[in-house]
Design a protein around this motif. Structure first.
Motif, PDB file in Angstrom:
ATOM      1  N   GLY A 207       1.049  -1.537  -0.058  1.00  0.00           N
ATOM      2  CA  GLY A 207       0.234   0.371   0.142  1.00  0.00           C
ATOM      3  C   GLY A 207       1.284   1.386   0.135  1.00  0.00           C
ATOM      4  O   GLY A 207       0.031   2.170  -0.030  1.00  0.00           O
ATOM      5  N   GLU A 208       2.280   1.134  -0.418  1.00  0.00           N
ATOM      6  CA  GLU A 208       2.926   2.281  -0.169  1.00  0.00           C
ATOM      7  C   GLU A 208       3.972   1.943  -1.227  1.00  0.00           C
ATOM      8  O   GLU A 208       3.505   1.479  -1.706  1.00  0.00           O
ATOM      9  N   ASP A 209       3.936   3.818  -1.492  1.00  0.00           N
ATOM     10  CA  ASP A 209       4.385   4.258  -3.012  1.00  0.00           C
ATOM     11  C   ASP A 209       5.611   3.707  -2.624  1.00  0.00           C
ATOM     12  O   ASP A 209       6.350   4.589  -1.351  1.00  0.00           O
ATOM     13  N   VAL A 210       6.881   3.130  -4.042  1.00  0.00           N
ATOM     14  CA  VAL A 210       8.085   2.697  -3.526  1.00  0.00           C
ATOM     15  C   VAL A 210       8.953   3.013  -4.876  1.00  0.00           C
ATOM     16  O   VAL A 210       7.921   2.135  -5.808  1.00  0.00           O
ATOM     17  N   PHE A 211       9.837   4.018  -4.429  1.00  0.00           N
ATOM     18  CA  PHE A 211      10.298   4.896  -5.582  1.00  0.00           C
ATOM     19  C   PHE A 211      11.652   4.170  -5.701  1.00  0.00           C
ATOM     20  O   PHE A 211      12.933   4.472  -4.562  1.00  0.00           O
ATOM     21  N   ALA A 212      12.855   3.823  -6.628  1.00  0.00           N
ATOM     22  CA  ALA A 212      13.916   2.924  -6.908  1.00  0.00           C
ATOM     23  C   ALA A 212      14.281   3.745  -8.095  1.00  0.00           C
ATOM     24  O   ALA A 212      14.221   3.992  -8.944  1.00  0.00           O
ATOM     25  N   VAL A 213      16.171   4.625  -7.841  1.00  0.00           N
ATOM     26  CA  VAL A 213      16.950   5.227  -8.251  1.00  0.00           C
ATOM     27  C   VAL A 213      17.457   4.671  -8.379  1.00  0.00           C
ATOM     28  O   VAL A 213      18.628   4.799  -7.088  1.00  0.00           O
ATOM     29  N   PRO A 214      18.361   4.245 -10.229  1.00  0.00           N
ATOM     30  CA  PRO A 214      19.391   3.687  -9.707  1.00  0.00           C
ATOM     31  C   PRO A 214      20.810   4.536  -9.470  1.00  0.00           C
ATOM     32  O   PRO A 214      20.783   6.224  -9.690  1.00  0.00           O
ATOM     33  N   PRO A 215      22.382   4.326  -9.361  1.00  0.00           N
ATOM     34  CA  PRO A 215      23.528   5.054  -9.084  1.00  0.00           C
ATOM     35  C   PRO A 215      23.970   5.054 -10.872  1.00  0.00           C
ATOM     36  O   PRO A 215      23.441   5.153 -11.475  1.00  0.00           O
ATOM     37  N   GLY A 216      24.563   6.197 -11.128  1.00  0.00           N
ATOM     38  CA  GLY A 216      25.574   5.882 -12.408  1.00  0.00           C
ATOM     39  C   GLY A 216      26.174   8.045 -12.991  1.00  0.00           C
ATOM     40  O   GLY A 216      26.004   7.727 -14.059  1.00  0.00           O
ATOM     41  N   GLY A 217      24.206   8.376 -12.734  1.00  0.00           N
ATOM     42  CA  GLY A 217      24.784   9.832 -13.261  1.00  0.00           C
ATOM     43  C   GLY A 217      23.797  10.397 -14.042  1.00  0.00           C
ATOM     44  O   GLY A 217      22.959   9.158 -14.481  1.00  0.00           O
ATOM     45  N   TYR A 218      23.193  11.430 -14.112  1.00  0.00           N
ATOM     46  CA  TYR A 218      22.893  12.359 -15.714  1.00  0.00           C
ATOM     47  C   TYR A 218      23.988  12.887 -16.852  1.00  0.00           C
ATOM     48  O   TYR A 218      25.127  12.639 -16.742  1.00  0.00           O
ATOM     49  N   ARG A 219      23.548  12.160 -17.644  1.00  0.00           N
ATOM     50  CA  ARG A 219      23.561  12.670 -18.947  1.00  0.00           C
ATOM     51  C   ARG A 219      23.406  14.020 -19.602  1.00  0.00           C
ATOM     52  O   ARG A 219      21.962  14.795 -19.624  1.00  0.00           O
ATOM     53  N   ALA A 220      24.305  15.478 -19.991  1.00  0.00           N
ATOM     54  CA  ALA A 220      23.988  16.517 -20.393  1.00  0.00           C
ATOM     55  C   ALA A 220      23.469  16.300 -21.306  1.00  0.00           C
ATOM     56  O   ALA A 220      23.301  15.613 -22.485  1.00  0.00           O
ATOM     57  N   THR A 221      22.083  17.069 -21.443  1.00  0.00           N
ATOM     58  CA  THR A 221      21.631  17.693 -22.905  1.00  0.00           C
ATOM     59  C   THR A 221      21.126  18.849 -23.378  1.00  0.00           C
ATOM     60  O   THR A 221      21.545  19.749 -22.431  1.00  0.00           O
TER      61      THR A 221
END
Length: 418
Positions: A207-221
């Motif tokens: 019943g709870e929202d779970v958010f999974a975020v991977p490591p590795g950084g962002y890509r410029a755009t």
């Protein structure tokens, strides 16, 4: 038919600045909002050591995936909630000592659920005065990551800050959310993270929202900022309260990221004619507005807009599930009620609701008390289309999100019938 060029979204600009600062490379932001809030965010990034180059139509930001380049900084967040909540979170990914402070108004606004979550992740964060409020100091040594529990029932910005942080941690983040308000703003965050190369996985567990975020950084755009849907609400409402009035906002239509565009669905339920197309949205006033009961939990920034036009409906307007509006720039439920009563309206409020009955009978010269809140001023400018002589004790507070609002609204007003 007035066509209104709405400035870029504040919410999207703030997220884009964070993402650009955290990305690997140089990001170009096209059509960013230039206002007190976003300029304050950009200045904060500069204080943290990021290069922010600005031209009239675009900003360029040098990213640093390891956290802020500066090892020491003193950042003033002005009145900006996104600045005050996102930048300390960004700083936590770096290595150094970073002090943050804000205006008296922003110092009053809460952030304890976010700072508790950061501490649970091992961040050395200390409030200098009141617990859960600015000023604060972050002594950063990077963030390992892992699982954390968050209550985002006061503000979705707490969750957004942690989501944005996730790819900068060493292990990634798994965020279990016990309560969540303004879900569309979280969806904006997830869509923008995807544009910068990160995929967030959302699931429901017990019943709870779970958010999974991977490591590795962002890509410029290169990223284009769409017009601000919350700001557009004032112009759409202006059309709705004007018989035969019509307003079009280009660039904000089908596929828009911002949930606040759903405000036009509320206007449609009240009797306005609405057309949402790929290239923009048009609202036309039919001469009749019906009362209604509406849950605005997910579009609560447009609650004052609806409240300001509610006295001109044929029946009562009841807005529910907006407790979080009491901890914005001001207590917006009480501010709306006070100002509607100044206009002669019959208003009742509760912990998370407001009910407005038809009728506004203020004599010319009614002054609206702004409480320093840009949204109160812009909302009651719409009421001024039907009530003569409205003035504001602090009209200039609109600079927070739309410095040219009064000029733009006067131009639209001149183009409406009657």
């Amino acid at each position: 038919m007035p066509v209104v060029d709405i400035p870029g979204s504040k919410s999207i600009t703030a997220r884009a600045l964070f993402l650009a600062a955290a990305a690997d490379g140089v990001t170009t932001l096209r059509r960013p909002l230039r206002s007190d809030d976003t300029e304050g965010f950009a200045e904060g990034l500069a204080a943290l050591g990021h290069r922010v180059g600005r031209t009239p139509d675009a900003w360029q930001v040098d990213g640093c995936p390891q956290g802020p380049p500066a090892r020491e900084a003193d950042v003033y967040c002005r009145d900006g909630a996104t600045t005050a909540r996102f930048l300390p979170t960004l700083a936590a990914a770096g290595h150094g000592t970073y002090r943050f402070d804000a205006s008296p108004q922003m110092r009053r606004r809460p952030m304890l659920p976010l700072t508790r979550a950061l501490r649970d992740l091992g961040v050395d964060l200390r409030h200098e005065r009141a617990e859960g409020h600015h000023p604060l100091t972050v002594r950063a040594a990077g963030v390992e990551g892992g699982e954390v529990v968050l209550d985002a029932g006061q503000s979705s910005q707490y969750l957004t800050a942690l989501l944005l942080l996730g790819p900068l941690t060493r292990k990634g983040l798994r965020i279990r959310v016990t309560d969540l308000v303004s879900v569309p703003y979280v969806e904006i965050t997830i869509a923008m993270m995807r544009a910068f190369g990160v995929e967030v996985v959302r699931e429901t567990v017990l019943g709870e929202d779970v958010f999974a975020v991977p490591p590795g950084g962002y890509r410029a755009t290169s990223y284009a900022v769409e017009p601000d849907a919350s700001t557009a609400s004032y112009f759409f409402a202006a059309a709705a309260v004007t018989p035969g009035g019509e307003v079009t906002v280009p660039g904000l239509g089908e596929g828009a990221l911002q949930g606040d565009l759903a405000f036009v669905d509320v206007l449609r339920r009240m009797g306005a004619e609405v057309s949402v197309r790929p290239d923009g949205t048009t609202v036309r006033g039919t001469g009749s507005l019906r009362g209604l009961t509406v849950n605005m939990r997910d579009i609560s920034d447009t609650m004052p807009t609806l409240a300001a036009i509610a006295p001109f409906a044929s029946g009562p307007v009841r807005i529910e599930d907006v407790a979080n509006t009491r901890v914005k720039e001001c207590d917006r439920l009480d501010a709306c009620a006070e100002n509607l009563r100044r206009l002669g309206a019959d208003v009742r409020t509760g912990p998370d609701w407001i009910e407005i009955h038809p009728g506004a009978s203020a004599a010319a010269g009614a002054e609206i008390k702004s409480y320093g809140d840009h949204r109160i001023v812009m909302s009651f400018a719409v009421a001024g289309l039907r009530v003569p002589g409205i003035s504001f004790d602090d009209p200039g507070c609109v600079r927070k999100t739309f410095p040219g609002f009064h000029e733009a609204f006067a131009a639209v007003r001149a183009g409406l019938p009657g």
